[in-house]
Structures are given as structure tokens and as C-alpha cells.
Design a protein around this motif. Structure first.
Motif, PDB file in Angstrom:
ATOM      1  N   ALA A  31       0.834  -1.211   0.000  1.00  0.00           N
ATOM      2  CA  ALA A  31       0.000   0.000   0.000  1.00  0.00           C
ATOM      3  C   ALA A  31       0.862   1.252   0.000  1.00  0.00           C
ATOM      4  O   ALA A  31       0.587   2.210  -0.738  1.00  0.00           O
ATOM      5  CB  ALA A  31      -0.941  -0.010   1.197  1.00  0.00           C
ATOM      6  N   LEU A  32       1.907   1.264   0.814  1.00  0.00           N
ATOM      7  CA  LEU A  32       2.806   2.415   0.844  1.00  0.00           C
ATOM      8  C   LEU A  32       3.491   2.622  -0.502  1.00  0.00           C
ATOM      9  O   LEU A  32       3.611   3.754  -0.975  1.00  0.00           O
ATOM     10  CB  LEU A  32       3.867   2.235   1.931  1.00  0.00           C
ATOM     11  N   THR A  33       3.906   1.535  -1.125  1.00  0.00           N
ATOM     12  CA  THR A  33       4.566   1.633  -2.429  1.00  0.00           C
ATOM     13  C   THR A  33       3.626   2.220  -3.475  1.00  0.00           C
ATOM     14  O   THR A  33       4.016   3.102  -4.242  1.00  0.00           O
ATOM     15  CB  THR A  33       5.060   0.245  -2.884  1.00  0.00           C
ATOM     16  N   LEU A  34       2.378   1.753  -3.504  1.00  0.00           N
ATOM     17  CA  LEU A  34       1.411   2.271  -4.477  1.00  0.00           C
ATOM     18  C   LEU A  34       1.137   3.756  -4.260  1.00  0.00           C
ATOM     19  O   LEU A  34       1.115   4.542  -5.216  1.00  0.00           O
ATOM     20  CB  LEU A  34       0.101   1.483  -4.393  1.00  0.00           C
ATOM     21  N   VAL A  35       0.939   4.160  -3.009  1.00  0.00           N
ATOM     22  CA  VAL A  35       0.642   5.561  -2.719  1.00  0.00           C
ATOM     23  C   VAL A  35       1.857   6.446  -3.012  1.00  0.00           C
ATOM     24  O   VAL A  35       1.720   7.535  -3.571  1.00  0.00           O
ATOM     25  CB  VAL A  35       0.173   5.729  -1.263  1.00  0.00           C
ATOM     26  N   MET A  36       3.047   5.977  -2.667  1.00  0.00           N
ATOM     27  CA  MET A  36       4.257   6.771  -2.937  1.00  0.00           C
ATOM     28  C   MET A  36       4.462   6.992  -4.428  1.00  0.00           C
ATOM     29  O   MET A  36       4.838   8.085  -4.848  1.00  0.00           O
ATOM     30  CB  MET A  36       5.484   6.092  -2.337  1.00  0.00           C
TER      31      MET A  36
END
Length: 100
Positions: A31-36
Motif C-alpha cells: 500500500a505504501l509503495t502504491l501511494v508513494m
């Protein structure tokens, strides 16, 4: 001598060689990777003069096996400038911005 060799080799027999990252955090990391990635693309497209002073920080909270909530907080020093929340579905690779 055999005891010394056994003492040296014993930890290598106990510790698994194929150690993987903790699967409990895989949803948060994805999730963090997608949002970043999306956030970086959005900030590059919107040009601001003082953008280099604002530093985003990210926090992810797992909801279930496919969903997580990611909060992006922009700060300048000690001052919080902006906070945005996103609901992320990791299984479908979808990001929804939460409007408060």
C-alpha cells in the motif's frame, strides 16, 4: 576440536537460509509503495516554488488481507502543513482518496 567445529557450525544449522520478510507487513508495504508512486507522480505534475521545503511522511494501517489506509502528512520543520488519507486495495491495485 570436534566440539569447536560443532559449536561454530551449530548456528548455521538452526537459522534458516531462506529467511523471508514478515508476511504480516506485506499489505502495508505494498500500500505504501502504491501511494508513494502515485503521490510522486502527482507532485511532479503540479509545480510549486516551495515544494522542496515540504517533506511528506507516510503511515499505513492494515484493515484486512487486501485493504489498508495510508496517511500522508506534509511538514515543514515542526509545522504540519497538510494531511491526506487514502484507502488502498492492494489486491486490485486501486487507490481511493478519503475526503473529510
Amino acid at each position: 576440536m570436534k566440539k569447536l567445529i560443532a559449536l561454530i557450525l551449530f548456528p548455521f544449522l538452526v537459522i534458516p537460509f531462506g529467511a523471508k520478510a514478515n508476511d504480516n507487513f506485506s499489505v502495508e508495504i505494498e500500500a505504501l509503495t502504491l501511494v508513494m508512486e502515485q503521490y510522486k507522480a502527482d507532485t511532479e505534475s503540479s509545480v510549486e516554488l516551495d515544494m522542496e521545503d515540504k517533506k511528506p511522511s507516510y503511515m499505513a494501517l492494515k484493515q484486512d488481507e487486501c485493504n489498508a489506509t495510508v496517511e500522508v502528512t506534509k511538514t515543514t520543520g515542526l509545522e504540519v502543513v497538510n494531511t491526506e488519507s487514502f484507502d488502498v486495495n492492494v489486491c486490485l491495485k486501486e487507490i481511493y482518496k478519503v475526503i473529510n
